[in-house]
Design a protein around this motif. Structure first.
Motif, mmCIF file in Angstrom:
data_model
loop_
_atom_site.group_PDB
_atom_site.id
_atom_site.type_symbol
_atom_site.label_atom_id
_atom_site.label_comp_id
_atom_site.label_asym_id
_atom_site.label_seq_id
_atom_site.Cartn_x
_atom_site.Cartn_y
_atom_site.Cartn_z
ATOM 1 N N GLU A 105 47.706 60.781 -53.315
ATOM 2 C CA GLU A 105 46.414 61.363 -53.694
ATOM 3 C C GLU A 105 45.487 61.447 -52.487
ATOM 4 O O GLU A 105 44.801 62.462 -52.279
ATOM 5 C CB GLU A 105 45.788 60.509 -54.795
ATOM 6 N N LYS A 159 51.149 69.033 -56.121
ATOM 7 C CA LYS A 159 50.885 68.025 -57.143
ATOM 8 C C LYS A 159 51.316 66.655 -56.643
ATOM 9 O O LYS A 159 52.065 66.537 -55.674
ATOM 10 C CB LYS A 159 51.636 68.369 -58.429
ATOM 11 N N ASN A 160 50.829 65.651 -57.329
ATOM 12 C CA ASN A 160 51.212 64.271 -57.063
ATOM 13 C C ASN A 160 52.393 63.933 -57.954
ATOM 14 O O ASN A 160 52.238 63.727 -59.161
ATOM 15 C CB ASN A 160 50.029 63.345 -57.362
ATOM 16 N N ILE A 218 46.557 64.222 -50.130
ATOM 17 C CA ILE A 218 46.198 65.559 -50.594
ATOM 18 C C ILE A 218 44.705 65.815 -50.421
ATOM 19 O O ILE A 218 44.298 66.854 -49.886
ATOM 20 C CB ILE A 218 46.597 65.738 -52.078
ATOM 21 N N ARG A 219 43.892 64.863 -50.862
ATOM 22 C CA ARG A 219 42.444 65.088 -50.901
ATOM 23 C C ARG A 219 41.751 64.889 -49.560
ATOM 24 O O ARG A 219 40.831 65.634 -49.201
ATOM 25 C CB ARG A 219 41.809 64.149 -51.930
ATOM 26 N N LYS A 270 52.506 60.911 -60.488
ATOM 27 C CA LYS A 270 51.801 61.016 -61.761
ATOM 28 C C LYS A 270 52.655 61.648 -62.857
ATOM 29 O O LYS A 270 52.289 61.586 -64.037
ATOM 30 C CB LYS A 270 50.512 61.817 -61.579
ATOM 31 N N SER A 325 51.192 56.403 -55.732
ATOM 32 C CA SER A 325 50.370 57.471 -56.288
ATOM 33 C C SER A 325 49.078 57.653 -55.503
ATOM 34 O O SER A 325 48.680 58.778 -55.185
ATOM 35 C CB SER A 325 50.050 57.165 -57.753
ATOM 36 N N HIS A 326 48.431 56.537 -55.149
ATOM 37 C CA HIS A 326 47.163 56.655 -54.430
ATOM 38 C C HIS A 326 47.376 57.126 -52.996
ATOM 39 O O HIS A 326 46.540 57.861 -52.454
ATOM 40 C CB HIS A 326 46.424 55.311 -54.436
#
Length: 330
Positions: free
Chosen positions: A135, A147-148, A138-139, A151, A131-132
């Motif tokens: 994330e 989307k992730n 993406i960021r 999650k 997940s990280h």
């Protein structure tokens, strides 16, 4: 709305939005075409334009994991363990999926597969890393994902609470058993663990300069939860440390010069030698925290010593003796 049609044996999805060039892509199934169209429309709504998703078609999850391992993991205190978990993740089939096709169903399948061979806590840690990674991609790395997907997947429930405490003469047997071992300071290490409830890593990272002799206090500058704390020493723990200091090498800065792996091996040998079953080294933390409560300290006082920030977590480590509580009730 997207247009989905069958063309020459394949399904074609076409997305038209005002102010953007029409985008279309062909797939083997109608479901895949609809999924791609929905994600592209979501990206348009999010960014105000259709990002170039071609990079998603050529980028695999394995490549993101490798970049994360190189750029992000080294900045963390638990980098060694995280790198090991990333290497495990890269050996699974999911790592070879391209980001354009990675779906919640893929993550669910990976989760269920892992739960057949590892504990729920391990699966949760691996999902947290995935997940990280996404994330950060993406960021920070500008990956045009809507989307992730991790999650969107339910995490396994962890039920690993333990209530194991030292019973009968187990403590004395542990300490007496240390006399038959080759590690001179192992008894002192166990006494410190029982008296303070400190974590294994905190004990092994302890330096003589961290101990204030006149105040009888250990100062930990950095701990697992990211902050430091001060740990008061009982007279028993302080005397054990001073006795070991008098016997330790003069130029030795580390109080207990051993690795986590060596400690686990020594612990297993000790349990075999004294015939104690079902006891983990971490259970000494349970024991230490419980004894602090039994001595009459309140929640705030205990948490300041143990380093717990949440009452929920502190409760997991606290298993008070009913007999002692009866005595206190009168």
């Amino acid at each position: 709305m997207a247009t989905i049609r069958k063309l020459r044996g394949r399904w074609q999805a076409q997305v038209r939005r005002r102010g953007m060039k029409p985008r279309c892509k062909s797939f083997d199934s109608k479901l895949e075409a609809e999924k791609w169209a929905r994600e592209l429309e979501a990206q348009v709504d999010r960014f105000g334009a259709a990002p170039d998703t071609r990079i998603l078609e050529s980028t695999t999850l394995s490549e993101l994991l490798e970049r994360y391992k190189t750029e992000v993991s080294p900045t963390k205190r638990g980098s060694v363990q995280e790198v090991q978990r990333i290497d495990v993740l890269k050996r699974h089939d999911i790592a070879y999926r391209t980001m354009v096709g990675l779906s919640p169903q893929d993550i669910t399948s990976f989760r269920d597969e892992r739960l057949r061979s590892v504990a729920p806590s391990t699966a949760v840690r691996e999902l947290a890393i995935l997940s990280h990674v996404i994330e950060v991609a993406i960021r920070d790395w500008g990956l045009p994902l809507a989307k992730n997907v991790v999650k969107l997947v339910r995490r396994p429930v962890i039920r690993n609470e333990r209530s194991r405490r030292l019973t009968g003469n187990e403590e004395q047997r542990l300490l007496d058993g240390c006399d038959g071992g080759k590690i001179l300071f192992f008894k002192t290490l166990l006494i410190l663990a029982i008296e303070t409830g400190m974590r294994r890593g905190e004990i092994l990272g302890l330096r003589w300069t961290d101990i204030s002799h006149n105040r009888r206090v250990i100062t930990l500058t950095m701990t697992k939860n990211g902050s430091g704390r001060q740990v008061p020493l009982s007279q028993r723990a302080f005397d054990a440390l001073m006795d070991w200091k008098n016997r330790a090498a003069v130029d030795q800065s580390i109080v207990f010069p051993m690795t986590a792996g060596a400690l686990e091996q020594a612990w297993r040998r000790l349990l075999i030698r004294i015939d104690i079953n079902g006891l983990r080294f971490h259970d000494l933390r349970h024991e230490g925290v419980s004894r602090l409560f039994e001595r009459g300290l309140n929640v705030i006082e205990v948490s300041s010593i143990s380093g717990h920030k949440e009452l929920r977590m502190l409760k997991r480590y606290t298993h008070l003796s009913a007999d002692d509580l009866v005595a206190r009730l009168g």
